[in-house]
Write a protein that holds these residues in place. Sequence first.
Motif, PDB file in Angstrom:
ATOM      1  N   LEU A 131       0.823  -1.210   0.000  1.00 41.68           N
ATOM      2  CA  LEU A 131       0.000   0.000   0.000  1.00 41.68           C
ATOM      3  C   LEU A 131       0.860   1.264   0.000  1.00 41.68           C
ATOM      4  O   LEU A 131       0.488   2.259  -0.638  1.00 41.68           O
ATOM      5  CB  LEU A 131      -0.932  -0.009   1.210  1.00 41.68           C
ATOM      6  CG  LEU A 131      -2.049   1.028   1.223  1.00 41.68           C
ATOM      7  CD1 LEU A 131      -2.925   0.885  -0.019  1.00 41.68           C
ATOM      8  CD2 LEU A 131      -2.898   0.890   2.482  1.00 41.68           C
ATOM      9  N   LEU A 132       1.990   1.244   0.689  1.00 38.95           N
ATOM     10  CA  LEU A 132       2.863   2.420   0.711  1.00 38.95           C
ATOM     11  C   LEU A 132       3.377   2.737  -0.693  1.00 38.95           C
ATOM     12  O   LEU A 132       3.370   3.903  -1.117  1.00 38.95           O
ATOM     13  CB  LEU A 132       4.041   2.185   1.666  1.00 38.95           C
ATOM     14  CG  LEU A 132       5.112   3.276   1.689  1.00 38.95           C
ATOM     15  CD1 LEU A 132       4.530   4.618   2.096  1.00 38.95           C
ATOM     16  CD2 LEU A 132       6.251   2.887   2.636  1.00 38.95           C
ATOM     17  N   SER A 133       3.818   1.721  -1.410  1.00 43.67           N
ATOM     18  CA  SER A 133       4.318   1.937  -2.770  1.00 43.67           C
ATOM     19  C   SER A 133       3.204   2.448  -3.682  1.00 43.67           C
ATOM     20  O   SER A 133       3.419   3.339  -4.511  1.00 43.67           O
ATOM     21  CB  SER A 133       4.900   0.640  -3.332  1.00 43.67           C
ATOM     22  OG  SER A 133       5.961   0.167  -2.527  1.00 43.67           O
ATOM     23  N   ARG A 134       2.002   1.911  -3.515  1.00 41.47           N
ATOM     24  CA  ARG A 134       0.883   2.347  -4.353  1.00 41.47           C
ATOM     25  C   ARG A 134       0.473   3.783  -4.025  1.00 41.47           C
ATOM     26  O   ARG A 134       0.083   4.540  -4.918  1.00 41.47           O
ATOM     27  CB  ARG A 134      -0.306   1.391  -4.189  1.00 41.47           C
ATOM     28  CG  ARG A 134      -0.062   0.040  -4.845  1.00 41.47           C
ATOM     29  CD  ARG A 134      -1.260  -0.873  -4.754  1.00 41.47           C
ATOM     30  NE  ARG A 134      -2.427  -0.387  -5.481  1.00 41.47           N
ATOM     31  CZ  ARG A 134      -2.573  -0.433  -6.805  1.00 41.47           C
ATOM     32  NH1 ARG A 134      -1.613  -0.915  -7.562  1.00 41.47           N
ATOM     33  NH2 ARG A 134      -3.679   0.009  -7.365  1.00 41.47           N
ATOM     34  N   ILE A 135       0.563   4.167  -2.766  1.00 40.33           N
ATOM     35  CA  ILE A 135       0.257   5.555  -2.399  1.00 40.33           C
ATOM     36  C   ILE A 135       1.292   6.494  -2.996  1.00 40.33           C
ATOM     37  O   ILE A 135       0.953   7.582  -3.493  1.00 40.33           O
ATOM     38  CB  ILE A 135       0.195   5.695  -0.864  1.00 40.33           C
ATOM     39  CG1 ILE A 135      -1.062   5.010  -0.328  1.00 40.33           C
ATOM     40  CG2 ILE A 135       0.207   7.168  -0.453  1.00 40.33           C
ATOM     41  CD1 ILE A 135      -1.171   5.027   1.183  1.00 40.33           C
ATOM     42  N   MET A 136       2.560   6.100  -2.982  1.00 41.38           N
ATOM     43  CA  MET A 136       3.601   6.948  -3.565  1.00 41.38           C
ATOM     44  C   MET A 136       3.393   7.109  -5.060  1.00 41.38           C
ATOM     45  O   MET A 136       3.469   8.220  -5.596  1.00 41.38           O
ATOM     46  CB  MET A 136       4.981   6.355  -3.263  1.00 41.38           C
ATOM     47  CG  MET A 136       5.350   6.381  -1.783  1.00 41.38           C
ATOM     48  SD  MET A 136       6.896   5.518  -1.406  1.00 41.38           S
ATOM     49  CE  MET A 136       8.083   6.572  -2.229  1.00 41.38           C
ATOM     50  N   TYR A 137       3.115   6.005  -5.761  1.00 39.29           N
ATOM     51  CA  TYR A 137       2.857   6.092  -7.196  1.00 39.29           C
ATOM     52  C   TYR A 137       1.544   6.838  -7.476  1.00 39.29           C
ATOM     53  O   TYR A 137       1.449   7.610  -8.443  1.00 39.29           O
ATOM     54  CB  TYR A 137       2.791   4.692  -7.805  1.00 39.29           C
ATOM     55  CG  TYR A 137       4.139   4.120  -8.155  1.00 39.29           C
ATOM     56  CD1 TYR A 137       4.707   4.322  -9.417  1.00 39.29           C
ATOM     57  CD2 TYR A 137       4.857   3.370  -7.240  1.00 39.29           C
ATOM     58  CE1 TYR A 137       5.941   3.788  -9.743  1.00 39.29           C
ATOM     59  CE2 TYR A 137       6.094   2.834  -7.548  1.00 39.29           C
ATOM     60  CZ  TYR A 137       6.636   3.048  -8.814  1.00 39.29           C
ATOM     61  OH  TYR A 137       7.869   2.534  -9.122  1.00 39.29           O
ATOM     62  N   GLY A 138       0.521   6.605  -6.655  1.00 33.42           N
ATOM     63  CA  GLY A 138      -0.742   7.294  -6.842  1.00 33.42           C
ATOM     64  C   GLY A 138      -0.628   8.790  -6.620  1.00 33.42           C
ATOM     65  O   GLY A 138      -1.247   9.586  -7.343  1.00 33.42           O
ATOM     66  N   THR A 139       0.170   9.189  -5.636  1.00 31.99           N
ATOM     67  CA  THR A 139       0.408  10.617  -5.409  1.00 31.99           C
ATOM     68  C   THR A 139       1.124  11.235  -6.595  1.00 31.99           C
ATOM     69  O   THR A 139       0.845  12.384  -6.976  1.00 31.99           O
ATOM     70  CB  THR A 139       1.235  10.813  -4.129  1.00 31.99           C
ATOM     71  OG1 THR A 139       0.575  10.187  -3.033  1.00 31.99           O
ATOM     72  CG2 THR A 139       1.427  12.290  -3.826  1.00 31.99           C
ATOM     73  N   LYS A 140       2.015  10.488  -7.204  1.00 31.34           N
ATOM     74  CA  LYS A 140       2.721  10.979  -8.397  1.00 31.34           C
ATOM     75  C   LYS A 140       1.736  11.256  -9.529  1.00 31.34           C
ATOM     76  O   LYS A 140       1.809  12.316 -10.182  1.00 31.34           O
ATOM     77  CB  LYS A 140       3.760   9.947  -8.843  1.00 31.34           C
ATOM     78  CG  LYS A 140       4.508  10.319 -10.108  1.00 31.34           C
ATOM     79  CD  LYS A 140       5.472   9.203 -10.505  1.00 31.34           C
ATOM     80  CE  LYS A 140       6.141   9.521 -11.825  1.00 31.34           C
ATOM     81  NZ  LYS A 140       7.063   8.424 -12.251  1.00 31.34           N
ATOM     82  N   ILE A 141       0.790  10.337  -9.756  1.00 31.45           N
ATOM     83  CA  ILE A 141      -0.218  10.542 -10.802  1.00 31.45           C
ATOM     84  C   ILE A 141      -1.053  11.781 -10.505  1.00 31.45           C
ATOM     85  O   ILE A 141      -1.317  12.624 -11.386  1.00 31.45           O
ATOM     86  CB  ILE A 141      -1.115   9.307 -10.933  1.00 31.45           C
ATOM     87  CG1 ILE A 141      -0.305   8.083 -11.398  1.00 31.45           C
ATOM     88  CG2 ILE A 141      -2.263   9.573 -11.910  1.00 31.45           C
ATOM     89  CD1 ILE A 141       0.254   8.197 -12.780  1.00 31.45           C
ATOM     90  N   SER A 142      -1.479  11.919  -9.255  1.00 31.45           N
ATOM     91  CA  SER A 142      -2.306  13.071  -8.881  1.00 31.45           C
ATOM     92  C   SER A 142      -1.542  14.376  -9.050  1.00 31.45           C
ATOM     93  O   SER A 142      -2.101  15.387  -9.506  1.00 31.45           O
ATOM     94  CB  SER A 142      -2.778  12.912  -7.433  1.00 31.45           C
ATOM     95  OG  SER A 142      -3.587  11.759  -7.282  1.00 31.45           O
TER      96      SER A 142
END
Length: 341
Positions: A131-142
């Motif tokens: 989940l931490l990695s997905r939040i980091m990548y998701g924040t990048k998209i946003s």
Amino acid sequence: MADKIDLPVDAFEPLDKNNTIDNEKIAAPSLTFVQDAWRRLKKNKGAFISLWVLVAIFILAFGSPILAPHSATEQNVEYTNLPPKIPGVPIDGLNGKLKTSSGEWYDAYKQNSIPKDKYFILGTDVFGRDLLSRIMYGTKISLIVALVAALVDLGVGVAYGILSGWRGGHVDTVMQRIIEIISSVPNLVVIVLMLLVFKPGLTSIILAIAVTGWTTMARLVRAQTLKLKDQEYILAARTLGESPMKIAVKHLLPNLSSVIIIQTMFTIPSAIFFEAFLSFIGIGISAPQASLGSLLNDGQKNFQFLPYQMWYPAIVLCIIMVAFNLLGDGLRDAFDPKTKE
């Protein structure tokens, strides 16, 4: 008669010149407009802290290919729905334990035979992805969506507003009616029309923002241009024969900088929230990519039993929104010379 007062002999001796050399010096340092704005911003603790929080978030988000502890898309059924586990932290909920419906805590890592050296700081999702990695990548998209919105504001909105305000007359009237027509169409309708041409994803969101996101900036810049174009220094430049392009670059843009920067700071969180909303309702970023909105959508499905899957993306989104708004308020005060310190 008053008593006579005898003064000492050296009472009227002149002072040493070295003691009076600094009397005519200006105590305060000479500052440019930008330096003075930076000084004002640093005095605003909330805005200054928000600035560094955003810097840290940008570094973690865009450095996610290097800084992420695990792959954001790799699935592993052995690690499905594992709770957060931070080595050395004995707090239930952060040490690999989950709470049952009866209120008891059990070690999910031990129950699933996870190796002791294997842990996930923010847990895993239903497919076993970190989940931490997905939040980091998701924040990048946003943030990419937000930066595109800012660039559209700076490129289209500023140029459109300056041209409309500078030309005035019938040109200004026609250009403002165009803005009113564009503003009357809801963003959600535009994104649905984009989905008819493009598949759901980053391209559709960026195009929807590019079509409708610049109108507020254009109106603000146009209003300030109408105010500035009758100033004495603008009239002097026109009298000297300077071209409208040169006047816009040399005189209008520097005086519009505060309005542009402040509006940009409020455009970015609006774009982030717009992207999160679209991804949350399922017409934004598509799997296996992640954004904060899609992570919230995935987390709310298991919120009753695994609330951490929704809490952490929501916390990150709230921090970004609050930080940008505090920074925008701080920049507004910093660039306004009339603001009392």
